[in-house]
Design a protein around this motif. Structure first.
Motif, mmCIF file in Angstrom:
data_model
loop_
_atom_site.group_PDB
_atom_site.id
_atom_site.type_symbol
_atom_site.label_atom_id
_atom_site.label_comp_id
_atom_site.label_asym_id
_atom_site.label_seq_id
_atom_site.Cartn_x
_atom_site.Cartn_y
_atom_site.Cartn_z
ATOM 1 N N THR A 161 -3.518 -7.251 -0.529
ATOM 2 C CA THR A 161 -4.457 -7.013 0.574
ATOM 3 C C THR A 161 -5.300 -8.250 0.879
ATOM 4 O O THR A 161 -5.935 -8.309 1.931
ATOM 5 C CB THR A 161 -5.373 -5.815 0.277
ATOM 6 N N VAL A 179 0.840 -1.208 0.000
ATOM 7 C CA VAL A 179 0.000 0.000 0.000
ATOM 8 C C VAL A 179 0.874 1.256 0.000
ATOM 9 O O VAL A 179 0.621 2.198 -0.759
ATOM 10 C CB VAL A 179 -0.977 -0.010 1.203
ATOM 11 N N LEU A 199 -3.549 -4.657 -4.666
ATOM 12 C CA LEU A 199 -4.881 -5.216 -4.435
ATOM 13 C C LEU A 199 -4.800 -6.704 -4.109
ATOM 14 O O LEU A 199 -5.506 -7.198 -3.223
ATOM 15 C CB LEU A 199 -5.771 -4.987 -5.650
ATOM 16 N N ASP A 237 2.387 1.706 -3.418
ATOM 17 C CA ASP A 237 1.405 2.196 -4.382
ATOM 18 C C ASP A 237 1.111 3.678 -4.162
ATOM 19 O O ASP A 237 0.974 4.435 -5.130
ATOM 20 C CB ASP A 237 0.125 1.363 -4.275
ATOM 21 N N TYR A 267 -3.951 0.502 -15.609
ATOM 22 C CA TYR A 267 -3.688 0.127 -14.213
ATOM 23 C C TYR A 267 -2.213 -0.205 -14.083
ATOM 24 O O TYR A 267 -1.669 -0.999 -14.846
ATOM 25 C CB TYR A 267 -4.524 -1.090 -13.804
ATOM 26 N N THR A 269 -0.386 -1.141 -8.443
ATOM 27 C CA THR A 269 -1.765 -1.105 -7.968
ATOM 28 C C THR A 269 -2.400 -2.488 -8.005
ATOM 29 O O THR A 269 -3.068 -2.905 -7.051
ATOM 30 C CB THR A 269 -2.600 -0.120 -8.813
#
Length: 156
Positions: free
Chosen positions: A136, A21, A133, A24, A125, A129
Motif C-alpha cells: 500500500t 489487498v 501493508l 489478504d 502476522y 498481511t
C-alpha cells in the motif's frame, strides 16, 4: 513522455496494491495459501511489481535526460545525451528507494508468518498481511499525477 511513464507506473503500482489487498482479504476468509486464486493473485502482483519498476526506471531515465536538456537551455552547456547512462541512473538514491518500495511483494508459492509477544499475548502476522501493508506504500506514485494536474492549471 515523463507524464506517461508516471501515469503507467501509478496505474500498475496501485493495481498491485489492490491485488495484495484482495489476496489478504481472501486469506482472512480462510482461503488456503496455495489455492489457485491466491497463486493467480500473487503472480499478477509479481507482474505488476516488475512492470511498475520498469516504468520507474524509464521515469528516472527521462528525468535525467530532461535535466541534461534543461542545463543546455538555462546554462548554455553543450548538450550531450551520451552522458545519461545506466550508471548515472544507478547512482541515484531516490531511484533505488523507489525500486525497493515497488518491488516488495509476496511471490507465488511462498508464504511466511511473523510472531511476537504483545501485552502477554503471542500475535502472529501472516506474510500476506505484511506484504499487503508494504504494497500500500505504492500509492505515493499518485503524488506525481496530482502534482501534474495541479501544475498544469497554473499560468505559465
Amino acid at each position: 513522455r515523463i507524464w506517461k511513464a508516471a501515469k503507467w507506473a501509478a496505474l500498475f503500482g496501485c493495481a498491485g496494491a489492490v491485488l495484495a489487498v484482495v489476496q489478504d482479504e481472501l486469506i482472512y476468509r480462510d482461503t488456503h495459501d496455495f489455492d489457485d486464486i491466491i497463486t493467480l493473485l500473487k503472480a499478477a502482483n509479481s507482474f505488476t511489481s516488475l512492470v511498475t519498476v520498469a516504468f520507474i526506471c524509464r521515469l528516472h531515465w527521462l528525468n535525467l535526460v530532461f535535466q541534461e536538456a534543461e542545463s543546455h537551455l538555462r546554462l548554455g552547456r553543450k548538450i550531450d545525451f551520451r552522458g545519461v547512462s545506466v550508471s548515472q541512473l544507478c547512482r541515484s538514491a531516490t531511484f533505488w528507494m523507489e525500486v525497493v518500495i515497488n518491488i516488495i511483494h509476496l511471490p507465488p508459492f511462498f508464504t511466511f508468518e511473523l510472531g511476537g509477544f504483545h501485552l502477554d499475548n503471542f500475535v502472529v502476522y501472516r506474510g500476506e498481511t505484511v506484504c499487503m501493508l508494504l504494497n500500500t506504500l505504492r500509492v505515493y506514485l499518485l503524488a506525481r499525477i496530482f502534482k501534474h494536474f495541479a501544475l498544469r492549471d497554473l499560468p505559465k
